[in-house]
Scaffold this motif. Structure first.
Motif, PDB file in Angstrom:
ATOM      1  N   ARG A  38      10.680  12.998  -5.981  1.00  0.00           N
ATOM      2  CA  ARG A  38      11.741  12.803  -6.982  1.00  0.00           C
ATOM      3  C   ARG A  38      12.336  13.840  -7.720  1.00  0.00           C
ATOM      4  N   VAL A  39      11.233  14.390  -8.302  1.00  0.00           N
ATOM      5  CA  VAL A  39      11.636  15.672  -9.273  1.00  0.00           C
ATOM      6  C   VAL A  39      12.422  16.691  -8.443  1.00  0.00           C
ATOM      7  N   VAL A  40      12.002  16.846  -7.167  1.00  0.00           N
ATOM      8  CA  VAL A  40      12.673  18.206  -6.459  1.00  0.00           C
ATOM      9  C   VAL A  40      14.030  17.499  -6.007  1.00  0.00           C
ATOM     10  N   ALA A  41      14.228  16.162  -5.756  1.00  0.00           N
ATOM     11  CA  ALA A  41      15.405  15.782  -5.258  1.00  0.00           C
ATOM     12  C   ALA A  41      16.469  15.744  -6.293  1.00  0.00           C
ATOM     13  N   ASP A  42      15.997  15.264  -7.502  1.00  0.00           N
ATOM     14  CA  ASP A  42      17.010  15.214  -8.746  1.00  0.00           C
ATOM     15  C   ASP A  42      17.405  16.630  -9.075  1.00  0.00           C
ATOM     16  N   ARG A  43      16.488  17.498  -9.013  1.00  0.00           N
ATOM     17  CA  ARG A  43      16.984  18.864  -9.417  1.00  0.00           C
ATOM     18  C   ARG A  43      17.775  19.655  -8.413  1.00  0.00           C
ATOM     19  N   ARG A  44      17.675  19.191  -7.029  1.00  0.00           N
ATOM     20  CA  ARG A  44      18.836  19.543  -6.013  1.00  0.00           C
ATOM     21  C   ARG A  44      20.131  18.903  -6.374  1.00  0.00           C
ATOM     22  N   ALA A  45      20.143  17.649  -6.615  1.00  0.00           N
ATOM     23  CA  ALA A  45      21.298  16.718  -6.923  1.00  0.00           C
ATOM     24  C   ALA A  45      22.103  17.537  -7.883  1.00  0.00           C
ATOM     25  N   GLU A  71       0.918  -1.207  -0.193  1.00  0.00           N
ATOM     26  CA  GLU A  71      -0.048   0.005  -0.002  1.00  0.00           C
ATOM     27  C   GLU A  71       0.946   1.162  -0.100  1.00  0.00           C
ATOM     28  N   LEU A  72       1.987   1.378   0.770  1.00  0.00           N
ATOM     29  CA  LEU A  72       2.952   2.461   0.752  1.00  0.00           C
ATOM     30  C   LEU A  72       3.669   2.589  -0.510  1.00  0.00           C
ATOM     31  N   ARG A  73       3.763   1.637  -1.002  1.00  0.00           N
ATOM     32  CA  ARG A  73       4.566   1.656  -2.535  1.00  0.00           C
ATOM     33  C   ARG A  73       3.687   2.182  -3.668  1.00  0.00           C
ATOM     34  N   ARG A  74       2.151   1.930  -3.372  1.00  0.00           N
ATOM     35  CA  ARG A  74       1.103   2.169  -4.382  1.00  0.00           C
ATOM     36  C   ARG A  74       1.081   3.835  -4.107  1.00  0.00           C
ATOM     37  N   ARG A  75       1.041   4.334  -2.827  1.00  0.00           N
ATOM     38  CA  ARG A  75       1.147   5.597  -2.682  1.00  0.00           C
ATOM     39  C   ARG A  75       2.028   6.338  -2.970  1.00  0.00           C
ATOM     40  N   ALA A  76       3.265   5.971  -2.944  1.00  0.00           N
ATOM     41  CA  ALA A  76       4.624   6.335  -3.202  1.00  0.00           C
ATOM     42  C   ALA A  76       4.806   6.821  -4.641  1.00  0.00           C
ATOM     43  N   THR A  77       4.062   6.248  -5.416  1.00  0.00           N
ATOM     44  CA  THR A  77       4.302   6.284  -6.941  1.00  0.00           C
ATOM     45  C   THR A  77       4.004   7.678  -7.307  1.00  0.00           C
ATOM     46  N   LYS A 137       5.164  10.371  -5.837  1.00  0.00           N
ATOM     47  CA  LYS A 137       6.321  10.840  -5.382  1.00  0.00           C
ATOM     48  C   LYS A 137       7.568  10.501  -6.198  1.00  0.00           C
ATOM     49  N   PHE A 138       7.626   9.274  -6.543  1.00  0.00           N
ATOM     50  CA  PHE A 138       8.801   8.580  -6.897  1.00  0.00           C
ATOM     51  C   PHE A 138       8.756   7.995  -8.170  1.00  0.00           C
ATOM     52  N   GLY A 139       7.706   7.845  -8.689  1.00  0.00           N
ATOM     53  CA  GLY A 139       7.239   7.195 -10.072  1.00  0.00           C
ATOM     54  C   GLY A 139       7.551   5.635  -9.769  1.00  0.00           C
ATOM     55  N   PRO A 140       7.876   5.041 -10.920  1.00  0.00           N
ATOM     56  CA  PRO A 140       7.827   3.539 -11.035  1.00  0.00           C
ATOM     57  C   PRO A 140       9.040   2.886 -10.034  1.00  0.00           C
ATOM     58  N   GLU A 141       9.994   3.922  -9.571  1.00  0.00           N
ATOM     59  CA  GLU A 141      10.984   3.436  -8.591  1.00  0.00           C
ATOM     60  C   GLU A 141      10.365   2.937  -7.269  1.00  0.00           C
ATOM     61  N   ALA A 142       9.256   3.477  -7.077  1.00  0.00           N
ATOM     62  CA  ALA A 142       8.648   3.030  -5.956  1.00  0.00           C
ATOM     63  C   ALA A 142       8.183   1.821  -5.652  1.00  0.00           C
ATOM     64  N   ALA A 143       8.065   1.015  -6.633  1.00  0.00           N
ATOM     65  CA  ALA A 143       7.636  -0.398  -6.577  1.00  0.00           C
ATOM     66  C   ALA A 143       8.823  -1.250  -6.277  1.00  0.00           C
ATOM     67  N   GLY A 144       9.970  -0.805  -5.907  1.00  0.00           N
ATOM     68  CA  GLY A 144      11.041  -1.624  -5.341  1.00  0.00           C
ATOM     69  C   GLY A 144      11.470  -1.062  -4.028  1.00  0.00           C
ATOM     70  N   MET A 145      11.118   0.100  -3.431  1.00  0.00           N
ATOM     71  CA  MET A 145      11.366   0.608  -2.266  1.00  0.00           C
ATOM     72  C   MET A 145      10.930   0.027  -0.989  1.00  0.00           C
ATOM     73  N   PHE A 146      11.502   0.216  -0.076  1.00  0.00           N
ATOM     74  CA  PHE A 146      11.005  -0.238   1.374  1.00  0.00           C
ATOM     75  C   PHE A 146      10.687   1.130   2.172  1.00  0.00           C
ATOM     76  N   LEU A 147       9.371   1.261   2.664  1.00  0.00           N
ATOM     77  CA  LEU A 147       8.825   2.479   3.318  1.00  0.00           C
ATOM     78  C   LEU A 147       8.298   2.523   4.499  1.00  0.00           C
ATOM     79  N   THR A 148       7.906   3.346   5.185  1.00  0.00           N
ATOM     80  CA  THR A 148       7.346   3.764   6.401  1.00  0.00           C
ATOM     81  C   THR A 148       6.347   4.565   6.107  1.00  0.00           C
ATOM     82  N   ARG A 149       5.078   4.723   6.686  1.00  0.00           N
ATOM     83  CA  ARG A 149       4.221   6.001   6.673  1.00  0.00           C
ATOM     84  C   ARG A 149       5.091   7.285   6.922  1.00  0.00           C
TER      85      ARG A 149
END
Length: 397
Positions: free
Chosen positions: A86-93, A57-63, A65-77
């Motif tokens: 991700r769009v903000v983090a990538d720009r900052r990086a 469920e968290l991965r579904r919600r995280a899409t 924020k993170f796009g397809p990458e969310a499908a393999g992430m481990f998350l907490t609420r």
């Protein structure tokens, strides 16, 4: 669906856990009880099923924020709520990379969203996270993204990290209390403490601090660049760029439709006051929070009608990514009776209600208007020269 602990996280890394995650992904988004029953009927133990369903469920919600990458992430609420899109983090990086940063410490790395972006940009990132579970999840996310060689995580005290090892620091101090998850509004209670965070700029030549969008301008360190960022009209964060990264006092960054727009200035000017004019501009929240309304007013040849209200008024419409434009058809001192009569005469049955400087509750006003008709209008509840006023408007092309 339960809260994942370290034992459950370890179980999710087993072949049985991977199978449970796959099964949970297929049923996520529906009725939780039905989903849990489906996993139990497939032979998944109750604890593992709960952990897998929580992650799915968290991965579904995280899409979002993170796009397809969310499908393999481990998350907490809590981690997902605080993680950078991700769009903000990538720009900052990218900005850090362009400034010459090659090694970065992420102090309080959370689930690793910013560290992963920096690693993707080619930086060597050292993450520090005080919470053991969150640190383990961040390391797993680095592994899942194929970036474990560029982003490593240690569980420990961010204030104890030897910053002489790096040429850049990113710090996102925790703004929620441990255990309760309640928001912390006093920067002195952040973790790491605010005094430590603001002192980093004197120790590391390239320092970025992520802060809450509602940060008091009085807390901005001297010489720092304060930036507010919105994504498709949603104000998502603010950041302090310090040391060699500070280009100017204030910046509003508007990410809209996949494009980046930036408005800069001192943040200390005041917009000229004038009457309500034919066109109203509702500035993007990043512009308002950065105190750059006057800079936008200059670009639009616009004025404000009340010194404390951030609506702008102009005689001609000008396309801008920094504000929404409405055409003003009527200006009324607020009167429910007069407004109801006007909307009834124009057969207005649908209204959008905007407000700045008004104590009225939009949904209660909508009910009190008793709208009937097939036309639409925008109502702007505001003040003009201190007086409660309603503007009847139509969107411009």
């Amino acid at each position: 669906m339960g809260r994942v602990d370290l034992d459950q996280f370890a179980a999710l890394h087993t072949p049985e856990g991977s199978a449970a995650l796959d099964a949970a992904t297929r049923v996520a988004g529906g009725d939780p009880l039905t989903a849990a029953a489906a996993l139990r009927s497939a032979g998944v133990p109750a604890g593992l099923a709960a952990a897998a369903l929580t992650q799915a469920e968290l991965r579904r919600r995280a899409t979002a924020k993170f796009g397809p990458e969310a499908a393999g992430m481990f998350l907490t609420r809590a981690g997902l709520e605080q993680a950078t899109r991700r769009v903000v983090a990538d720009r900052r990086a990218a900005r850090l990379r362009a400034a010459g940063v090659r090694t970065l410490a992420d102090l309080g790395c959370g689930l690793g969203a910013d560290a992963l972006a920096a690693a993707r940009a080619g930086l060597r990132v050292y993450g520090v996270e005080a919470d053991p579970l969150t640190a383990a999840l961040a390391a797993a996310n680095a592994e899942a993204a194929g970036l474990a060689g560029s982003f490593t995580v240690e569980c420990g005290d961010a204030t104890a990290f030897d910053v002489s090892r790096v040429d850049g620091v990113f710090c996102d101090p925790a703004r929620r209390s441990t255990g309760t998850g309640r928001r912390i509004f006093d920067p002195k209670a952040y973790s790491p403490p605010w005094d430590f965070v603001t002192a980093l700029a004197a120790r590391v030549p390239f320092t970025v601090v992520k802060v809450a969008p509602g940060l008091d301008h009085a807390l901005i360190p001297p010489g720092a660049e304060a930036e507010w960022v919105s994504v498709d009209g949603d104000l998502v964060e603010a950041a302090l760029w310090c040391g060699r990264l500070a280009d100017l006092p204030r910046r509003a960054t508007v990410l809209r439709g996949g494009r980046v727009h930036q408005l800069t200035g001192s943040g200390a000017e005041e917009a000229p006051v004038g009457p309500v004019r034919r066109y109203l501009y509702d500035p993007d929240p990043a512009v308002v929070r950065a105190h750059l309304v006057v800079d936008l007013a200059t670009a639009l040849d616009a004025t404000i009608a009340d010194p404390s209200i951030a609506y702008l008024y102009a005689d001609t419409p000008t396309g801008t990514p920094f504000a929404r434009c409405l055409e003003v058809t009527d200006v009324l001192p607020f009167s429910l009776k007069r407004l109801r009569a006007l909307l009834r005469d124009r057969r207005v049955g649908r209204v959008e209600i905007l407000k700045r400087g008004s104590a009225l509750e939009p949904e209660r006003l909508r009910r009190d208007l008793r709208l009937v008709g097939d036309q639409a209008a925008s109502l702007v509840l505001t003040r003009v020269a201190g007086a409660p006023t309603v503007l009847v408007c139509q969107p411009t092309g």
